[in-house]
Design a protein around this motif. Sequence first.
Motif, PDB file in Angstrom:
ATOM      1  N   ARG A   2       0.854  -1.192   0.000  1.00 11.37           N
ATOM      2  CA  ARG A   2       0.000   0.000   0.000  1.00 11.37           C
ATOM      3  C   ARG A   2       0.886   1.236   0.000  1.00 11.37           C
ATOM      4  NH1 ARG A   2      -5.098  -0.291   2.351  1.00 11.37           N
ATOM      5  NH2 ARG A   2      -6.090  -2.281   1.927  1.00 11.37           N
ATOM      6  N   VAL A   3       0.421   2.302  -0.638  1.00 11.86           N
ATOM      7  CA  VAL A   3       1.161   3.554  -0.646  1.00 11.86           C
ATOM      8  C   VAL A   3       0.301   4.660  -0.032  1.00 11.86           C
ATOM      9  CG1 VAL A   3       0.426   4.231  -2.973  1.00 11.86           C
ATOM     10  CG2 VAL A   3       2.609   5.056  -2.081  1.00 11.86           C
ATOM     11  N   GLY A   4       0.934   5.555   0.718  1.00 16.25           N
ATOM     12  CA  GLY A   4       0.220   6.678   1.330  1.00 16.25           C
ATOM     13  C   GLY A   4       1.017   7.957   1.160  1.00 16.25           C
ATOM     14  N   ILE A   5       0.309   9.078   1.200  1.00 18.98           N
ATOM     15  CA  ILE A   5       0.958  10.380   1.037  1.00 18.98           C
ATOM     16  C   ILE A   5       0.609  11.265   2.225  1.00 18.98           C
ATOM     17  CG2 ILE A   5      -0.977  11.285  -0.342  1.00 18.98           C
ATOM     18  CD1 ILE A   5       1.100  12.886  -1.965  1.00 18.98           C
ATOM     19  N   GLY A   6       1.579  12.048   2.660  1.00 13.51           N
ATOM     20  CA  GLY A   6       1.351  12.983   3.762  1.00 13.51           C
ATOM     21  C   GLY A   6       1.931  14.344   3.426  1.00 13.51           C
ATOM     22  N   HIS A   7       1.275  15.373   3.932  1.00 12.87           N
ATOM     23  CA  HIS A   7       1.696  16.755   3.647  1.00 12.87           C
ATOM     24  C   HIS A   7       1.379  17.588   4.871  1.00 12.87           C
ATOM     25  CE1 HIS A   7       2.138  20.290   0.843  1.00 12.87           C
ATOM     26  NE2 HIS A   7       1.458  20.852   1.827  1.00 12.87           N
ATOM     27  N   ASP A   8       2.259  18.513   5.241  1.00 12.97           N
ATOM     28  CA  ASP A   8       1.951  19.394   6.362  1.00 12.97           C
ATOM     29  C   ASP A   8       2.691  20.717   6.209  1.00 12.97           C
ATOM     30  OD1 ASP A   8       0.566  20.045   8.656  1.00 12.97           O
ATOM     31  OD2 ASP A   8       2.039  19.167  10.017  1.00 12.97           O
ATOM     32  N   THR A   9       2.121  21.740   6.819  1.00 16.07           N
ATOM     33  CA  THR A   9       2.704  23.081   6.820  1.00 16.07           C
ATOM     34  C   THR A   9       2.627  23.641   8.229  1.00 16.07           C
ATOM     35  OG1 THR A   9       1.859  23.477   4.575  1.00 16.07           O
ATOM     36  CG2 THR A   9       2.501  25.420   5.844  1.00 16.07           C
ATOM     37  N   HIS A  10       3.713  24.206   8.721  1.00 15.09           N
ATOM     38  CA  HIS A  10       3.663  24.937   9.997  1.00 15.09           C
ATOM     39  C   HIS A  10       4.337  26.289   9.837  1.00 15.09           C
ATOM     40  CE1 HIS A  10       2.104  22.128  13.144  1.00 15.09           C
ATOM     41  NE2 HIS A  10       2.264  21.295  12.133  1.00 15.09           N
ATOM     42  N   ARG A  11       3.795  27.276  10.564  1.00 13.68           N
ATOM     43  CA  ARG A  11       4.362  28.621  10.539  1.00 13.68           C
ATOM     44  C   ARG A  11       5.600  28.708  11.419  1.00 13.68           C
ATOM     45  NH1 ARG A  11       1.421  32.612  12.818  1.00 13.68           N
ATOM     46  NH2 ARG A  11      -0.185  31.224  13.610  1.00 13.68           N
ATOM     47  N   LEU A  12       6.521  29.584  11.006  1.00 13.14           N
ATOM     48  CA  LEU A  12       7.738  29.839  11.776  1.00 13.14           C
ATOM     49  C   LEU A  12       7.564  31.085  12.627  1.00 13.14           C
ATOM     50  CD1 LEU A  12      10.243  29.160   8.888  1.00 13.14           C
ATOM     51  CD2 LEU A  12      10.338  27.967  11.086  1.00 13.14           C
ATOM     52  N   GLU A  13       8.168  31.076  13.811  1.00 10.08           N
ATOM     53  CA  GLU A  13       8.203  32.272  14.641  1.00 10.08           C
ATOM     54  C   GLU A  13       9.633  32.461  15.138  1.00 10.08           C
ATOM     55  OE1 GLU A  13       5.716  31.683  18.053  1.00 10.08           O
ATOM     56  OE2 GLU A  13       7.092  30.212  18.947  1.00 10.08           O
ATOM     57  N   PRO A  14       9.980  33.699  15.518  1.00  9.56           N
ATOM     58  CA  PRO A  14      11.350  33.938  15.988  1.00  9.56           C
ATOM     59  C   PRO A  14      11.655  33.122  17.235  1.00  9.56           C
ATOM     60  CG  PRO A  14      10.229  36.015  15.531  1.00  9.56           C
ATOM     61  CD  PRO A  14       9.189  34.942  15.479  1.00  9.56           C
ATOM     62  N   GLY A  15      12.895  32.670  17.332  1.00  9.38           N
ATOM     63  CA  GLY A  15      13.351  31.930  18.510  1.00  9.38           C
ATOM     64  C   GLY A  15      13.509  30.457  18.227  1.00  9.38           C
ATOM     65  N   GLY A  16      14.698  29.930  18.504  1.00  4.17           N
ATOM     66  CA  GLY A  16      14.955  28.512  18.273  1.00  4.17           C
ATOM     67  C   GLY A  16      14.822  27.717  19.546  1.00  4.17           C
ATOM     68  N   PRO A  17      15.221  26.469  19.557  1.00  2.00           N
ATOM     69  CA  PRO A  17      15.715  25.728  18.390  1.00  2.00           C
ATOM     70  C   PRO A  17      14.574  25.266  17.502  1.00  2.00           C
ATOM     71  CG  PRO A  17      15.631  24.281  20.298  1.00  2.00           C
ATOM     72  CD  PRO A  17      15.199  25.643  20.778  1.00  2.00           C
ATOM     73  N   LEU A  18      14.929  24.698  16.383  1.00  2.00           N
ATOM     74  CA  LEU A  18      13.943  24.197  15.429  1.00  2.00           C
ATOM     75  C   LEU A  18      13.760  22.693  15.634  1.00  2.00           C
ATOM     76  CD1 LEU A  18      12.261  24.730  12.794  1.00  2.00           C
ATOM     77  CD2 LEU A  18      14.318  24.064  11.538  1.00  2.00           C
ATOM     78  N   ARG A  19      12.550  22.302  16.062  1.00  2.58           N
ATOM     79  CA  ARG A  19      12.270  20.872  16.198  1.00  2.58           C
ATOM     80  C   ARG A  19      11.836  20.338  14.836  1.00  2.58           C
ATOM     81  NH1 ARG A  19      10.621  16.911  19.945  1.00  2.58           N
ATOM     82  NH2 ARG A  19      12.064  17.975  21.306  1.00  2.58           N
ATOM     83  N   LEU A  20      12.620  19.430  14.268  1.00  3.82           N
ATOM     84  CA  LEU A  20      12.328  18.913  12.935  1.00  3.82           C
ATOM     85  C   LEU A  20      12.839  17.484  12.818  1.00  3.82           C
ATOM     86  CD1 LEU A  20      11.181  19.848  10.095  1.00  3.82           C
ATOM     87  CD2 LEU A  20      13.561  20.226   9.459  1.00  3.82           C
ATOM     88  N   GLY A  21      11.969  16.589  12.410  1.00  3.68           N
ATOM     89  CA  GLY A  21      12.370  15.201  12.249  1.00  3.68           C
ATOM     90  C   GLY A  21      12.770  14.547  13.561  1.00  3.68           C
TER      91      GLY A  21
END
Length: 161
Positions: A2-21
């Motif tokens: 089976r194949v599936g697709i996912g998509h997401d968008t989040h807004r950025l704001e000043p100040g880190g760190p960046l949580r990603l993956g």
Amino acid sequence: MRVGIGHDTHRLEPGGPLRLGGIDIPHDKSLIGHSDGDVLLHAIVDAVLGAIAAGDIGQLFPDTDPANRGRDSAEMLEAACDTVKSLGWRIGNLDCIVHAERPKLLSHRQTIRKRIADILDVDPDRVSLKGKTGEKIGPVGREEVIVAQCVALLEQREIEN
Ligand code: MG
């Protein structure tokens, strides 16, 4: 399979760190979200759930539930993975794209792949990650958002007698 697709968008704001993956990357901006805002893990959750028509991340973790405020998205991906396993499927491979003007993902790519593979309990060679910029135009290029996409292939597990 089976194949599936996912998509997401989040807004950025000043100040880190960046949580990603699933990791914290030193950066001067971070992603806004009801949870920890990890746009990449959210896209992966939707891809694996989508492959087996098991709903989406919003059904598993409603943003109306205060318990999900600030939730670690790794927990969401683990829950999605449990759903996949309980229905008799396993992850074949993932192919992901992160659209971000900054930071450059290249130096973090192997760490993120390993982190995602650990959460999913698969080999890192089943997790592909690519970074794209927005060429300085559009919401990605203006560093207003980070967008993530994922395609997931799931395989039916052998029935064990
Ligand atoms: Mg999200």
